[in-house]
Design a protein around this motif. Structure first.
Motif, PDB file in Angstrom:
ATOM      1  N   LEU A 163     -14.301  10.903  14.512  1.00  0.00           N
ATOM      2  CA  LEU A 163     -12.906  11.215  14.218  1.00  0.00           C
ATOM      3  C   LEU A 163     -12.201  10.002  13.633  1.00  0.00           C
ATOM      4  N   GLY A 164     -11.303  10.277  12.723  1.00  0.00           N
ATOM      5  CA  GLY A 164     -10.457   9.239  12.146  1.00  0.00           C
ATOM      6  C   GLY A 164      -9.031   9.743  12.066  1.00  0.00           C
ATOM      7  N   GLU A 165      -8.141   8.863  11.683  1.00  0.00           N
ATOM      8  CA  GLU A 165      -6.731   9.235  11.554  1.00  0.00           C
ATOM      9  C   GLU A 165      -6.157   8.619  10.292  1.00  0.00           C
ATOM     10  N   PHE A 166      -5.446   9.430   9.531  1.00  0.00           N
ATOM     11  CA  PHE A 166      -4.676   8.918   8.408  1.00  0.00           C
ATOM     12  C   PHE A 166      -3.276   8.587   8.917  1.00  0.00           C
ATOM     13  N   LYS A 167      -2.872   7.335   8.770  1.00  0.00           N
ATOM     14  CA  LYS A 167      -1.521   6.984   9.171  1.00  0.00           C
ATOM     15  C   LYS A 167      -0.924   5.981   8.186  1.00  0.00           C
ATOM     16  N   MET A 168       0.374   5.882   8.203  1.00  0.00           N
ATOM     17  CA  MET A 168       1.068   5.054   7.215  1.00  0.00           C
ATOM     18  C   MET A 168       0.774   3.576   7.477  1.00  0.00           C
ATOM     19  N   PRO A 169       0.586   2.795   6.424  1.00  0.00           N
ATOM     20  CA  PRO A 169       0.227   1.375   6.587  1.00  0.00           C
ATOM     21  C   PRO A 169       1.251   0.576   7.388  1.00  0.00           C
TER      22      PRO A 169
ATOM     23  N   LEU B  99       0.812  -1.213   0.000  1.00  0.00           N
ATOM     24  CA  LEU B  99       0.000   0.000   0.000  1.00  0.00           C
ATOM     25  C   LEU B  99       0.854   1.275   0.000  1.00  0.00           C
ATOM     26  N   MET B 100       2.140   1.134   0.204  1.00  0.00           N
ATOM     27  CA  MET B 100       3.009   2.304   0.272  1.00  0.00           C
ATOM     28  C   MET B 100       3.283   2.849  -1.133  1.00  0.00           C
ATOM     29  N   PRO B 101       3.462   4.174  -1.271  1.00  0.00           N
ATOM     30  CA  PRO B 101       3.263   5.195  -0.240  1.00  0.00           C
ATOM     31  C   PRO B 101       1.793   5.619  -0.189  1.00  0.00           C
ATOM     32  N   SER B 102       1.224   5.620   0.996  1.00  0.00           N
ATOM     33  CA  SER B 102      -0.175   6.030   1.154  1.00  0.00           C
ATOM     34  C   SER B 102      -0.445   6.243   2.635  1.00  0.00           C
ATOM     35  N   TYR B 103      -1.673   6.643   2.926  1.00  0.00           N
ATOM     36  CA  TYR B 103      -2.143   6.754   4.303  1.00  0.00           C
ATOM     37  C   TYR B 103      -3.447   5.974   4.412  1.00  0.00           C
ATOM     38  N   VAL B 104      -3.506   5.066   5.376  1.00  0.00           N
ATOM     39  CA  VAL B 104      -4.733   4.292   5.590  1.00  0.00           C
ATOM     40  C   VAL B 104      -5.614   5.038   6.588  1.00  0.00           C
ATOM     41  N   LEU B 105      -6.921   4.901   6.419  1.00  0.00           N
ATOM     42  CA  LEU B 105      -7.881   5.573   7.292  1.00  0.00           C
ATOM     43  C   LEU B 105      -8.225   4.666   8.461  1.00  0.00           C
TER      44      LEU B 105
END
Length: 298
Positions: free
Chosen positions: A260-266, A168-174
């Motif tokens: 609320l959610g957070e985008f963070k690296m897989p 999944l990189m590079p991306s941000y998972v929810l």
């Protein structure tokens, strides 16, 4: 047995960016789970060249969301932004006709579909069927899906392990962060104040003496915290309504549920199942969630 299907680098144009009455930007989580449900229904009745329905019992029980890029269709002027709306043809009086506009965005996402009841030895047939359905038959969040570049590199089954998240990189998972809302509301805040408190920027100045100061900006929580629309709360009982689209299906009015959610690296996650959103219904609440917990509406 659960299996995980990765649809990588899916490019979408003009997706609906108005995720709720008071949030805009990234599409609602319900749009992605709706896509997974629509894909399941297409696969259940999909017939290959040899006229055999391979995926009649297949179900998509959840969807993981990873965002690679997002471009809002708006105009930026200093601190103000204005949505780019369509210019519809003039009517006979020279006026613009009434039209419910929507904010739009272009985005590139990777989706991880959690599958159940996939028959043995059907991996190649599944990839071929999904690629066929994506080519012109489906939309995502109301947006148009662009043609895939390399099917074998973009659609594949992956194991439920940390190494798979590297794809999944590079991306941000929810990731869901509903606990931050619950904690703030338990301390006495209402839902809207809790939402604002987690998102607001706090500016403080430290006096360094001699008329000098140092400004600092902080937030209540670390990480890329964002508001996300995750479902609906019913306002009326299910019943037939006048002039509804489907005269045989009960109808009920509902309002959006925002948390609320957070985008963070897989690579900060441990397994694929950790990023999966699933449906959960409890009374009048229809939600997409990653957490199994008691739900209440305040």
């Amino acid at each position: 047995m659960k299996r995980y299907l990765l649809i990588k680098q899916l490019q979408v144009q003009n997706a609906n960016a108005l995720s709720s009455p008071f949030t805009y930007g990234f599409p609602a989580v319900t749009a992605f789970l709706g896509f997974g449900h629509a894909l399941q229904r297409h696969l259940n009745r999909y017939v290959s060249n040899d006229a055999e329905a391979y995926f009649k019992k297949l179900s998509v029980s959840g969807v993981g969301i990873a965002c690679h890029a997002l471009a809002m269709q708006d105009y930026q002027s200093q601190y103000e932004s204005t949505l780019k709306l369509t210019a519809n043809p003039l009517d006979k009086d020279g006026n613009r006709p009434s039209f419910v506009e929507e904010g739009r965005c272009h985005l590139t996402v990777s989706l991880v579909l959690e599958l159940k009841n996939l028959g043995n030895g059907l991996e190649d047939e599944l990839v071929e069927a999904v690629a066929d359905l994506l080519m012109g038959r489906m939309k995502l969040a109301g947006g148009d899906i662009l043609p895939l570049r390399e099917i074998s590199q973009q659609i594949m089954l992956i194991p439920n392990e940390k190494k798979s998240l590297h794809r999944l990189m590079p991306s941000y998972v929810l990731i869901e962060q509903r606990d931050l809302m619950v904690e703030a509301m338990q301390s006495g805040q209402d839902a809207l104040d809790a939402l604002h408190g987690a998102l607001q920027l706090n500016h403080t100045c430290t006096d360094l003496g001699e008329g000098k100061g140092q400004w600092q900006t902080s937030r209540a929580h670390k990480g890329w915290i964002v508001p996300i629309a995750t479902g609906f709360h019913a306002l009326t009982p299910a019943t037939l309504a006048e002039n509804q689209r489907d005269s045989s299906t009960p109808h009920r009015f509902a309002e959006s549920v925002v948390t609320l959610g957070e985008f963070k690296m897989p690579i900060r996650c441990e397994t694929v199942s950790e990023i999966i959103w699933r449906y959960q219904q409890d009374g009048d609440l229809y939600l997409c969630t990653q957490q199994v917990a008691e739900i209440s509406i305040q």
